[in-house]
Enzyme design. Sequence first.
Site, PDB file in Angstrom:
ATOM      1  N   ASP A 119      15.175  18.124  26.500  1.00  0.00           N
ATOM      2  CA  ASP A 119      15.447  19.929  25.331  1.00  0.00           C
ATOM      3  C   ASP A 119      13.502  19.241  25.439  1.00  0.00           C
ATOM      4  O   ASP A 119      13.181  19.535  24.157  1.00  0.00           O
ATOM      5  CB  ASP A 119      15.401  19.379  24.281  1.00  0.00           C
ATOM      6  CG  ASP A 119      15.631  17.236  23.367  1.00  0.00           C
ATOM      7  OD1 ASP A 119      14.570  16.776  24.612  1.00  0.00           O
ATOM      8  OD2 ASP A 119      16.596  16.902  22.264  1.00  0.00           O
ATOM      9  N   SER A 120      13.236  18.410  26.120  1.00  0.00           N
ATOM     10  CA  SER A 120      11.193  18.591  26.488  1.00  0.00           C
ATOM     11  C   SER A 120      11.125  20.487  26.290  1.00  0.00           C
ATOM     12  O   SER A 120      10.166  20.185  26.157  1.00  0.00           O
ATOM     13  CB  SER A 120      11.270  17.466  27.590  1.00  0.00           C
ATOM     14  OG  SER A 120      11.422  18.093  28.587  1.00  0.00           O
ATOM     15  N   ASP A 140      20.775  18.528  27.987  1.00  0.00           N
ATOM     16  CA  ASP A 140      20.461  18.055  27.024  1.00  0.00           C
ATOM     17  C   ASP A 140      21.369  18.366  25.669  1.00  0.00           C
ATOM     18  O   ASP A 140      21.356  20.006  25.353  1.00  0.00           O
ATOM     19  CB  ASP A 140      19.083  17.599  26.691  1.00  0.00           C
ATOM     20  CG  ASP A 140      18.210  16.861  27.245  1.00  0.00           C
ATOM     21  OD1 ASP A 140      19.257  15.629  26.904  1.00  0.00           O
ATOM     22  OD2 ASP A 140      17.353  16.702  26.906  1.00  0.00           O
ATOM     23  N   LYS A 146      23.431  15.097  28.327  1.00  0.00           N
ATOM     24  CA  LYS A 146      22.952  13.446  27.610  1.00  0.00           C
ATOM     25  C   LYS A 146      23.295  13.913  26.489  1.00  0.00           C
ATOM     26  O   LYS A 146      22.713  14.978  25.768  1.00  0.00           O
ATOM     27  CB  LYS A 146      21.677  14.085  28.703  1.00  0.00           C
ATOM     28  CG  LYS A 146      20.598  12.477  28.310  1.00  0.00           C
ATOM     29  CD  LYS A 146      19.949  12.364  29.292  1.00  0.00           C
ATOM     30  CE  LYS A 146      17.970  12.803  28.585  1.00  0.00           C
ATOM     31  NZ  LYS A 146      17.881  12.602  27.339  1.00  0.00           N
ATOM     32  N   GLU A 155      20.738  11.864  22.877  1.00  0.00           N
ATOM     33  CA  GLU A 155      20.520  10.577  22.658  1.00  0.00           C
ATOM     34  C   GLU A 155      21.185   9.279  21.838  1.00  0.00           C
ATOM     35  O   GLU A 155      21.197   9.345  20.452  1.00  0.00           O
ATOM     36  CB  GLU A 155      19.237  10.883  22.246  1.00  0.00           C
ATOM     37  CG  GLU A 155      18.395  11.182  22.755  1.00  0.00           C
ATOM     38  CD  GLU A 155      16.927  11.809  22.702  1.00  0.00           C
ATOM     39  OE1 GLU A 155      16.083  11.551  20.943  1.00  0.00           O
ATOM     40  OE2 GLU A 155      16.198  12.762  22.853  1.00  0.00           O
ATOM     41  N   GLU A 162      14.080   5.448  28.303  1.00  0.00           N
ATOM     42  CA  GLU A 162      12.849   5.536  28.429  1.00  0.00           C
ATOM     43  C   GLU A 162      12.436   5.069  27.874  1.00  0.00           C
ATOM     44  O   GLU A 162      11.963   4.229  26.541  1.00  0.00           O
ATOM     45  CB  GLU A 162      12.926   6.804  27.598  1.00  0.00           C
ATOM     46  CG  GLU A 162      11.400   7.800  27.666  1.00  0.00           C
ATOM     47  CD  GLU A 162      11.330   9.477  27.390  1.00  0.00           C
ATOM     48  OE1 GLU A 162      12.641   9.925  27.030  1.00  0.00           O
ATOM     49  OE2 GLU A 162      10.315   9.369  26.818  1.00  0.00           O
TER      50      GLU A 162
HETATM   51  O1  KIV Z   1      13.646  16.301  27.541  1.00  0.00           O
HETATM   52  C1  KIV Z   1      13.729  15.375  28.387  1.00  0.00           C
HETATM   53  O2  KIV Z   1      13.240  15.411  28.646  1.00  0.00           O
HETATM   54  C2  KIV Z   1      14.609  14.032  28.272  1.00  0.00           C
HETATM   55  C3  KIV Z   1      13.213  13.157  29.345  1.00  0.00           C
HETATM   56  C4  KIV Z   1      12.145  13.062  28.853  1.00  0.00           C
HETATM   57  C5  KIV Z   1      13.576  11.596  30.028  1.00  0.00           C
HETATM   58  O3  KIV Z   1      15.064  13.719  27.501  1.00  0.00           O
END
Ligand code: KIV
Length: 275
Positions: A44-45, A83, A113, A115, A182
């Site tokens: 989600d970056s 994500d 994934k 968090e 992280e």
């Molecule tokens: O969103 C992302 O790119 C991430 C990485 C920083 C691990 O979660």
Amino acid sequence: MKTTVVALQEAKQKKEKFSMLTAYDYTTARLMDQAGIQTILVGDSLGMVMLGYEDTLSVTMEDMIHHCKAVARGAQEAMVICDMPFLSYQTSVYDAVLHAGQLVKEGHAQAVKLEGGLEVCPQVKAIAQAGIPVMAHIGLTPQAVHVMGGFRVQGRTEEAAKRLLQEAKALEEAGAFAVLLECVPAKLASLISETLSVPTVGIGAGNGCDGQVLVYQDMLGMYDKMTPKFVKVFEQAGELMQKAFRDYHKEVQSGQFPAEEHTFAIRDDVLEKLY
Ligand code: KIV
């Protein structure tokens, strides 16, 4: 051969490290796949590096599905992990399973994934029970940026380090197939990696983790708004791209581009008939 959760588990047992990079589009995923990158994270970056937001909070399910679909088409062998965006799983276990399923069914992700620590264990358990491999993400969790008061290293005090270790164990117990760490001190990340039987993936967590991940714009020097200490710039692709854009601009203005070899010919007798 496609990388699977079983392959990552075997890699850990054999003490073989694995690579992960973020990608958000077909062409980049294809290049990474051809380069042998084993796992691709549609992070989600993308909110920051692709869409220009200040953080990841505005990213939607639609954004994730859109980018994940493209990456999945480019990744022949690399495992694609997507994500779960902010508020797609925190609200309830039901929402978590539904949205994880959408990322698999519509986004063609192989895994998702999310968090968080103890508070998301019920979600991890339910997603895993639904047959969807789920990776947990602890330490610096960017979706909690406002709670953490910024992007900073986690787990430095005895209490915080104990909590991270406890969270990692609980997430494994809940069914996470891997745990991403992280911005965690390297020695703590090594201890967590040795303690867990599932693989860990580190970003800013030292080389004791089983796998490593970087945001590709960071490792290619393409995103200069924020360069964390843990980033290694493998090539200054950002500078190369800017040089190419500048050269193109100059050549267009001077008429040097397109040259003869970039143009299509027409027979003179055809052209004459137009006058
Ligand atoms: O969103 C992302 O790119 C991430 C990485 C920083 C691990 O979660």
